[in-house]
Write a protein that holds these residues in place. Sequence first.
Motif, PDB file in Angstrom:
ATOM      1  N   VAL A  92      -0.578  -4.112  -5.680  1.00 46.45           N
ATOM      2  CA  VAL A  92      -0.104  -2.674  -5.375  1.00 46.45           C
ATOM      3  C   VAL A  92      -1.228  -1.697  -5.234  1.00 46.45           C
ATOM      4  CG1 VAL A  92       1.191  -0.796  -5.879  1.00 46.45           C
ATOM      5  CG2 VAL A  92       2.259  -2.988  -6.175  1.00 46.45           C
ATOM      6  N   LEU A  93      -1.598  -1.254  -4.231  1.00 49.63           N
ATOM      7  CA  LEU A  93      -2.823  -0.346  -4.260  1.00 49.63           C
ATOM      8  C   LEU A  93      -2.203   1.062  -3.676  1.00 49.63           C
ATOM      9  CD1 LEU A  93      -5.272  -2.408  -1.797  1.00 49.63           C
ATOM     10  CD2 LEU A  93      -5.054  -2.046  -4.198  1.00 49.63           C
ATOM     11  N   VAL A  94      -2.788   2.148  -4.294  1.00 51.22           N
ATOM     12  CA  VAL A  94      -2.296   3.460  -4.068  1.00 51.22           C
ATOM     13  C   VAL A  94      -3.496   4.229  -3.601  1.00 51.22           C
ATOM     14  CG1 VAL A  94      -0.443   3.467  -5.635  1.00 51.22           C
ATOM     15  CG2 VAL A  94      -2.638   4.121  -6.388  1.00 51.22           C
ATOM     16  N   GLY A  95      -3.176   5.198  -2.561  1.00 47.49           N
ATOM     17  CA  GLY A  95      -4.159   6.207  -2.363  1.00 47.49           C
ATOM     18  C   GLY A  95      -3.490   7.379  -1.632  1.00 47.49           C
TER      19      GLY A  95
ATOM     20  N   MET B 148     -10.154   1.433   5.087  1.00 46.93           N
ATOM     21  CA  MET B 148     -11.134   0.227   5.127  1.00 46.93           C
ATOM     22  C   MET B 148     -11.244  -0.148   3.659  1.00 46.93           C
ATOM     23  SD  MET B 148     -11.648  -0.939   8.244  1.00 46.93           S
ATOM     24  CE  MET B 148     -12.923  -1.911   7.872  1.00 46.93           C
ATOM     25  N   ALA B 149     -11.522   0.693   2.656  1.00 45.16           N
ATOM     26  CA  ALA B 149     -11.900   0.272   1.570  1.00 45.16           C
ATOM     27  C   ALA B 149     -10.602  -0.351   0.860  1.00 45.16           C
ATOM     28  CB  ALA B 149     -12.154   1.552   0.821  1.00 45.16           C
ATOM     29  N   ALA B 150      -9.290   0.181   1.179  1.00 48.18           N
ATOM     30  CA  ALA B 150      -8.101  -0.490   0.785  1.00 48.18           C
ATOM     31  C   ALA B 150      -8.023  -2.031   1.100  1.00 48.18           C
ATOM     32  CB  ALA B 150      -7.055   0.441   1.053  1.00 48.18           C
ATOM     33  N   ALA B 151      -8.487  -2.055   2.460  1.00 45.83           N
ATOM     34  CA  ALA B 151      -8.232  -3.633   2.900  1.00 45.83           C
ATOM     35  C   ALA B 151      -9.349  -4.408   2.260  1.00 45.83           C
ATOM     36  CB  ALA B 151      -8.533  -3.519   4.469  1.00 45.83           C
TER      37      ALA B 151
ATOM     38  N   THR C 103      -7.075   1.634  -6.275  1.00 40.51           N
ATOM     39  CA  THR C 103      -6.827   2.609  -5.574  1.00 40.51           C
ATOM     40  C   THR C 103      -8.320   2.736  -4.562  1.00 40.51           C
ATOM     41  OG1 THR C 103      -6.409   5.034  -4.971  1.00 40.51           O
ATOM     42  CG2 THR C 103      -8.173   4.372  -6.979  1.00 40.51           C
ATOM     43  N   ALA C 104      -8.431   3.339  -3.375  1.00 39.16           N
ATOM     44  CA  ALA C 104      -9.431   3.179  -2.538  1.00 39.16           C
ATOM     45  C   ALA C 104      -9.408   4.570  -1.737  1.00 39.16           C
ATOM     46  CB  ALA C 104      -9.202   2.036  -1.568  1.00 39.16           C
TER      47      ALA C 104
ATOM     48  N   GLY D 173       0.856  -1.024   0.007  1.00 37.83           N
ATOM     49  CA  GLY D 173       0.060  -0.036   0.010  1.00 37.83           C
ATOM     50  C   GLY D 173       0.985   1.285   0.006  1.00 37.83           C
ATOM     51  N   LEU D 174       0.492   2.136  -0.972  1.00 36.95           N
ATOM     52  CA  LEU D 174       1.407   3.249  -1.005  1.00 36.95           C
ATOM     53  C   LEU D 174       0.469   4.604  -0.810  1.00 36.95           C
ATOM     54  CD1 LEU D 174       3.267   2.144  -4.273  1.00 36.95           C
ATOM     55  CD2 LEU D 174       4.170   2.325  -1.776  1.00 36.95           C
ATOM     56  N   SER D 175       0.807   5.545   0.042  1.00 32.69           N
ATOM     57  CA  SER D 175      -0.072   6.882   0.248  1.00 32.69           C
ATOM     58  C   SER D 175       0.476   7.960  -0.156  1.00 32.69           C
ATOM     59  CB  SER D 175      -0.557   6.634   1.774  1.00 32.69           C
ATOM     60  OG  SER D 175      -1.311   7.862   1.878  1.00 32.69           O
TER      61      SER D 175
END
Length: 92
Positions: A52-55, A77-80, A72-73, A22-24
Amino acid sequence: GIDVAPGAFADAVEKSKASVVGLSALLTTTMVNQKAVIEELRSRGLRDKVVVLVGGAPVTARWAAEIGADGTAGDAMAAADLACQLSPPEGA
């Protein structure tokens, strides 16, 4: 953390055998670092092994697609939830 080198993310993936990264980014000026991490994962042959999720406030679905993120989320919580949908079950 702040100012974490892309290589540190790749090192952590290798060491922990992570399945999700996860990358913010809180500012548009830091979004480029998300792209750099994905490129580092790709160069080490790790990109296809992790979701890989970004936010972050400036991040959009268009940006996620442009840099090769899986999604992306809008919040943690949405990312999880998204990570669970995109990650293979343990042992698969």
